[in-house]
Design a protein around this motif. Structure first.
Motif, mmCIF file in Angstrom:
data_model
loop_
_atom_site.group_PDB
_atom_site.id
_atom_site.type_symbol
_atom_site.label_atom_id
_atom_site.label_comp_id
_atom_site.label_asym_id
_atom_site.label_seq_id
_atom_site.Cartn_x
_atom_site.Cartn_y
_atom_site.Cartn_z
ATOM 1 N N LEU A 1 0.805 -1.137 -0.042
ATOM 2 C CA LEU A 1 0.166 0.029 0.113
ATOM 3 C C LEU A 1 0.804 1.356 0.056
ATOM 4 C CD1 LEU A 1 -2.895 1.109 -0.005
ATOM 5 C CD2 LEU A 1 -2.850 0.940 2.404
ATOM 6 N N CYS A 2 1.989 1.048 0.666
ATOM 7 C CA CYS A 2 2.966 2.300 0.548
ATOM 8 C C CYS A 2 3.330 2.731 -0.670
ATOM 9 C CB CYS A 2 3.973 2.203 1.553
ATOM 10 S SG CYS A 2 3.817 1.723 3.275
ATOM 11 N N ASP A 3 3.618 1.731 -1.552
ATOM 12 C CA ASP A 3 3.967 1.921 -2.922
ATOM 13 C C ASP A 3 3.045 2.611 -3.717
ATOM 14 O OD1 ASP A 3 6.488 1.207 -2.619
ATOM 15 O OD2 ASP A 3 6.106 -1.091 -2.890
ATOM 16 N N GLN A 4 1.702 1.911 -3.609
ATOM 17 C CA GLN A 4 0.572 2.429 -4.413
ATOM 18 C C GLN A 4 -0.060 4.074 -4.149
ATOM 19 O OE1 GLN A 4 -2.413 -0.246 -2.901
ATOM 20 N NE2 GLN A 4 -2.812 -0.929 -5.170
ATOM 21 N N VAL A 5 0.240 4.211 -2.722
ATOM 22 C CA VAL A 5 -0.273 5.672 -2.266
ATOM 23 C C VAL A 5 0.741 6.651 -2.525
ATOM 24 C CG1 VAL A 5 -0.577 7.090 -0.124
ATOM 25 C CG2 VAL A 5 -1.762 4.791 -0.459
ATOM 26 N N GLY A 6 2.019 6.061 -2.409
ATOM 27 C CA GLY A 6 3.194 7.220 -2.925
ATOM 28 C C GLY A 6 3.251 7.633 -4.184
ATOM 29 N N SER A 7 2.864 6.581 -5.189
ATOM 30 C CA SER A 7 2.947 7.060 -6.629
ATOM 31 C C SER A 7 1.366 7.941 -6.940
ATOM 32 C CB SER A 7 2.862 5.716 -7.365
ATOM 33 O OG SER A 7 1.706 4.949 -7.254
ATOM 34 N N MET A 8 0.341 7.404 -6.422
ATOM 35 C CA MET A 8 -0.967 8.218 -6.328
ATOM 36 C C MET A 8 -0.731 9.759 -5.903
ATOM 37 S SD MET A 8 -4.059 5.939 -5.816
ATOM 38 C CE MET A 8 -3.478 4.863 -4.462
ATOM 39 N N LEU A 9 -0.018 9.831 -4.622
ATOM 40 C CA LEU A 9 0.093 11.235 -4.223
ATOM 41 C C LEU A 9 1.228 11.983 -4.974
ATOM 42 C CD1 LEU A 9 -0.446 12.556 -1.409
ATOM 43 C CD2 LEU A 9 1.698 12.060 -0.427
ATOM 44 N N ALA A 10 2.285 11.450 -5.493
ATOM 45 C CA ALA A 10 3.085 12.139 -6.636
ATOM 46 C C ALA A 10 2.296 12.537 -7.675
ATOM 47 C CB ALA A 10 4.346 11.108 -7.216
ATOM 48 N N ASN A 11 1.161 11.968 -8.204
ATOM 49 C CA ASN A 11 0.417 12.329 -9.152
ATOM 50 C C ASN A 11 -0.685 13.555 -8.825
ATOM 51 O OD1 ASN A 11 1.513 10.737 -11.301
ATOM 52 N ND2 ASN A 11 -0.098 9.188 -10.546
ATOM 53 N N GLY A 12 -0.545 13.772 -7.456
ATOM 54 C CA GLY A 12 -1.458 14.948 -6.998
ATOM 55 C C GLY A 12 -2.897 14.894 -6.867
ATOM 56 N N ASP A 13 -3.302 13.655 -6.829
ATOM 57 C CA ASP A 13 -4.665 13.670 -6.807
ATOM 58 C C ASP A 13 -5.123 12.813 -5.353
ATOM 59 O OD1 ASP A 13 -7.670 13.603 -7.017
ATOM 60 O OD2 ASP A 13 -7.618 12.342 -8.829
ATOM 61 N N ILE A 14 -5.708 13.765 -4.479
ATOM 62 C CA ILE A 14 -5.845 12.867 -3.174
ATOM 63 C C ILE A 14 -7.185 12.159 -3.267
ATOM 64 C CG2 ILE A 14 -6.990 14.884 -2.182
ATOM 65 C CD1 ILE A 14 -4.515 12.694 -0.228
ATOM 66 N N LYS A 15 -7.962 12.438 -4.123
ATOM 67 C CA LYS A 15 -9.481 11.767 -4.085
ATOM 68 C C LYS A 15 -9.200 10.407 -4.916
ATOM 69 C CE LYS A 15 -12.130 15.923 -4.561
ATOM 70 N NZ LYS A 15 -13.256 16.655 -5.163
ATOM 71 N N CYS A 16 -7.934 10.031 -5.313
ATOM 72 C CA CYS A 16 -7.800 8.758 -5.798
ATOM 73 C C CYS A 16 -7.346 7.823 -4.592
ATOM 74 C CB CYS A 16 -6.937 8.793 -6.845
ATOM 75 S SG CYS A 16 -7.326 9.291 -8.486
ATOM 76 N N ILE A 17 -6.744 8.540 -3.418
ATOM 77 C CA ILE A 17 -6.327 7.705 -2.422
ATOM 78 C C ILE A 17 -7.211 7.695 -1.166
ATOM 79 C CG2 ILE A 17 -4.495 8.141 -0.398
ATOM 80 C CD1 ILE A 17 -3.083 9.838 -2.619
ATOM 81 N N VAL A 18 -8.147 8.700 -0.995
ATOM 82 C CA VAL A 18 -9.027 8.643 0.285
ATOM 83 C C VAL A 18 -10.221 7.416 -0.049
ATOM 84 C CG1 VAL A 18 -10.643 9.912 1.376
ATOM 85 C CG2 VAL A 18 -8.399 10.920 0.774
ATOM 86 N N ASN A 19 -10.429 6.892 0.757
ATOM 87 C CA ASN A 19 -11.549 5.702 0.556
ATOM 88 C C ASN A 19 -12.710 6.310 -0.124
ATOM 89 O OD1 ASN A 19 -13.650 3.954 1.063
ATOM 90 N ND2 ASN A 19 -12.948 3.469 3.197
ATOM 91 N N GLU B 1 -11.986 16.807 4.167
ATOM 92 C CA GLU B 1 -11.415 18.063 3.788
ATOM 93 C C GLU B 1 -10.022 17.713 3.105
ATOM 94 O OE1 GLU B 1 -9.324 21.366 3.543
ATOM 95 O OE2 GLU B 1 -8.551 20.231 5.083
ATOM 96 N N VAL B 2 -9.892 18.231 2.028
ATOM 97 C CA VAL B 2 -8.802 17.973 0.998
ATOM 98 C C VAL B 2 -7.338 18.203 1.744
ATOM 99 C CG1 VAL B 2 -7.728 18.432 -1.201
ATOM 100 C CG2 VAL B 2 -10.154 18.046 -1.028
ATOM 101 N N GLY B 3 -7.285 19.240 2.531
ATOM 102 C CA GLY B 3 -5.917 19.738 3.013
ATOM 103 C C GLY B 3 -5.481 18.951 4.030
ATOM 104 N N SER B 4 -6.504 18.343 4.909
ATOM 105 C CA SER B 4 -6.309 17.581 6.005
ATOM 106 C C SER B 4 -6.126 16.070 5.464
ATOM 107 C CB SER B 4 -7.604 17.394 6.965
ATOM 108 O OG SER B 4 -7.604 18.643 7.655
ATOM 109 N N ALA B 5 -6.817 15.626 4.611
ATOM 110 C CA ALA B 5 -6.460 14.412 3.905
ATOM 111 C C ALA B 5 -5.143 14.281 3.448
ATOM 112 C CB ALA B 5 -7.424 13.881 2.972
ATOM 113 N N TRP B 6 -4.771 15.415 2.621
ATOM 114 C CA TRP B 6 -3.346 15.358 2.128
ATOM 115 C C TRP B 6 -2.243 15.223 3.193
ATOM 116 C CZ3 TRP B 6 -2.410 15.632 -3.183
ATOM 117 C CH2 TRP B 6 -1.002 15.920 -3.519
#
Length: 111
Positions: free
Chosen positions: A45-63, A71-76
């Protein structure tokens, strides 16, 4: 969730629990298990989330069950804290006190 350094040294250190907490926090954020297995590979999961975060879309990460009810800023920030906590190197992980302080700040604002 065992600290990767434990496998090499067979010794826990003060940041071993930080690693475990980081992985659990990522599971809570994403609603996904720590390791996804398919017939051909296993992905942490660390690898998955790390690459998604690098793409800048928190909405793809959050459940996805949360929809837009976060709140996007808090989730980020919480995701960044979780990834730092789950770093493979204990030297790169924050202390648990730092994790707690940063989580409080991300949820409740500056304290």
């Amino acid at each position: 969730h065992l600290d990767p350094e434990y496998y090499m040294t067979r010794q826990m250190n003060e940041k071993s629990d930080v690693y475990s907490f980081g992985v659990v926090l990522l599971e809570v954020i994403t609603g996904k298990p720590a390791i996804s297995r398919s017939r051909t590979e296993s992905v942490h999961l660390c690898d998955q989330v790390g690459s998604m975060l690098a793409n800048g879309d928190i909405k793809c990460i959050v459940n996805q069950r949360l929809g837009d009810r976060f709140e996007v800023g808090s989730a980020w920030k919480i995701t960044e804290i979780a990834l730092a906590s789950a770093s493979e190197s204990s030297e790169q992980r924050p202390t648990m006190s730092q994790v707690v302080m940063e989580l409080k700040q991300s949820v409740f604002g500056r304290m």
